[in-house]
Design a protein around this motif. Sequence first.
Motif, PDB file in Angstrom:
ATOM      1  N   PRO A  23     -20.229 -27.425 -43.026  1.00 40.51           N
ATOM      2  CA  PRO A  23     -21.090 -26.556 -42.731  1.00 40.51           C
ATOM      3  C   PRO A  23     -21.695 -25.767 -44.363  1.00 40.51           C
ATOM      4  O   PRO A  23     -21.505 -26.097 -44.579  1.00 40.51           O
ATOM      5  CB  PRO A  23     -20.250 -25.692 -41.947  1.00 40.51           C
ATOM      6  CG  PRO A  23     -18.888 -25.336 -42.805  1.00 40.51           C
ATOM      7  CD  PRO A  23     -18.222 -27.000 -43.066  1.00 40.51           C
ATOM      8  N   LYS A  24     -22.921 -25.280 -43.000  1.00 42.19           N
ATOM      9  CA  LYS A  24     -23.786 -24.468 -44.010  1.00 42.19           C
ATOM     10  C   LYS A  24     -22.591 -23.234 -45.179  1.00 42.19           C
ATOM     11  O   LYS A  24     -22.226 -22.333 -43.523  1.00 42.19           O
ATOM     12  CB  LYS A  24     -25.424 -24.097 -44.473  1.00 42.19           C
ATOM     13  CG  LYS A  24     -25.895 -25.084 -43.532  1.00 42.19           C
ATOM     14  CD  LYS A  24     -27.278 -25.041 -43.150  1.00 42.19           C
ATOM     15  CE  LYS A  24     -28.153 -26.159 -43.378  1.00 42.19           C
ATOM     16  NZ  LYS A  24     -27.842 -27.493 -44.151  1.00 42.19           N
ATOM     17  N   PRO A  25     -23.290 -22.943 -46.109  1.00 45.74           N
ATOM     18  CA  PRO A  25     -23.209 -21.232 -46.129  1.00 45.74           C
ATOM     19  C   PRO A  25     -23.180 -20.488 -45.573  1.00 45.74           C
ATOM     20  O   PRO A  25     -24.743 -20.375 -44.530  1.00 45.74           O
ATOM     21  CB  PRO A  25     -23.182 -21.315 -47.915  1.00 45.74           C
ATOM     22  CG  PRO A  25     -23.963 -22.040 -48.008  1.00 45.74           C
ATOM     23  CD  PRO A  25     -23.969 -23.077 -47.375  1.00 45.74           C
ATOM     24  N   ASP A  26     -22.064 -19.611 -45.064  1.00 47.76           N
ATOM     25  CA  ASP A  26     -22.316 -18.895 -44.075  1.00 47.76           C
ATOM     26  C   ASP A  26     -23.021 -16.861 -44.201  1.00 47.76           C
ATOM     27  O   ASP A  26     -23.381 -16.632 -43.882  1.00 47.76           O
ATOM     28  CB  ASP A  26     -21.596 -18.132 -42.809  1.00 47.76           C
ATOM     29  CG  ASP A  26     -19.988 -18.249 -44.039  1.00 47.76           C
ATOM     30  OD1 ASP A  26     -19.915 -17.518 -45.369  1.00 47.76           O
ATOM     31  OD2 ASP A  26     -18.905 -17.922 -43.772  1.00 47.76           O
ATOM     32  N   GLY A  27     -22.958 -17.500 -46.207  1.00 50.01           N
ATOM     33  CA  GLY A  27     -23.405 -15.375 -46.770  1.00 50.01           C
ATOM     34  C   GLY A  27     -22.170 -14.465 -46.552  1.00 50.01           C
ATOM     35  O   GLY A  27     -22.763 -13.441 -47.019  1.00 50.01           O
ATOM     36  N   VAL A  28     -21.372 -14.807 -46.030  1.00 49.91           N
ATOM     37  CA  VAL A  28     -19.688 -14.044 -45.898  1.00 49.91           C
ATOM     38  C   VAL A  28     -18.473 -14.587 -46.388  1.00 49.91           C
ATOM     39  O   VAL A  28     -18.514 -14.085 -47.071  1.00 49.91           O
ATOM     40  CB  VAL A  28     -19.717 -13.861 -44.784  1.00 49.91           C
ATOM     41  CG1 VAL A  28     -18.770 -12.794 -43.948  1.00 49.91           C
ATOM     42  CG2 VAL A  28     -20.707 -13.706 -43.338  1.00 49.91           C
ATOM     43  N   LEU A  29     -18.113 -15.738 -46.370  1.00 48.41           N
ATOM     44  CA  LEU A  29     -16.922 -16.258 -46.703  1.00 48.41           C
ATOM     45  C   LEU A  29     -17.189 -17.757 -47.769  1.00 48.41           C
ATOM     46  O   LEU A  29     -17.042 -17.789 -48.829  1.00 48.41           O
ATOM     47  CB  LEU A  29     -16.235 -16.488 -45.845  1.00 48.41           C
ATOM     48  CG  LEU A  29     -15.414 -15.863 -45.173  1.00 48.41           C
ATOM     49  CD1 LEU A  29     -14.790 -16.496 -44.331  1.00 48.41           C
ATOM     50  CD2 LEU A  29     -14.798 -14.628 -46.211  1.00 48.41           C
ATOM     51  N   SER A  30     -18.819 -18.075 -47.296  1.00 50.72           N
ATOM     52  CA  SER A  30     -19.086 -18.454 -48.494  1.00 50.72           C
ATOM     53  C   SER A  30     -20.968 -18.865 -49.147  1.00 50.72           C
ATOM     54  O   SER A  30     -21.507 -18.230 -48.605  1.00 50.72           O
ATOM     55  CB  SER A  30     -19.145 -20.755 -47.289  1.00 50.72           C
ATOM     56  OG  SER A  30     -19.729 -20.319 -46.419  1.00 50.72           O
TER      57      SER A  30
END
Length: 144
Positions: free
Chosen positions: A36-43
């Motif tokens: 999955p693409k980075p979520d900007g929260v955990l990744s």
Amino acid sequence: MEKYWDALRSSWIWEELYKSRNFRPAAQFHSPIQYPKPDGVLSFDIPTSLHRSNTNHEHDQPAHLQLRDPKIPELVNLPEYAGPESRYCPARVYEYMPDEKGQLKLQINAQNCLHCKACDIKDPKQNIQWTAPEGGGGPGYSIM
Ligand code: SF4
């Protein structure tokens, strides 16, 4: 020698090896993993992670990443292994970029290096030599 084989066949390791005997040939049929693409929260994406590492090298220092043979990336790594250094490096230091004739050439962005030394170990031909950079450059461990 026969005693060795008898001991091996009657041990737990033989049982484990027998169960997994077809794993390696089967690996060629695995489809690529779709992460999955980075979520900007955990990744996070690579530029964001790199920015947070606070890595820094003097721009005029001698390159701390050197190729033993500069031809290996284009003659071996790219055609035979699809340029693995452009994928295993966590800082995108190695990029294959087209030259003026459209031929892919390896570009080394040494200033982004995080000093994980994966390239020193994983290059298929052991062609990348990592040396300690001059002046203590590298990731900003003091803020981690
Ligand atoms: S040491 Fe790690 S971060 Fe630096 S170039 Fe090699 S693989 Fe990339």
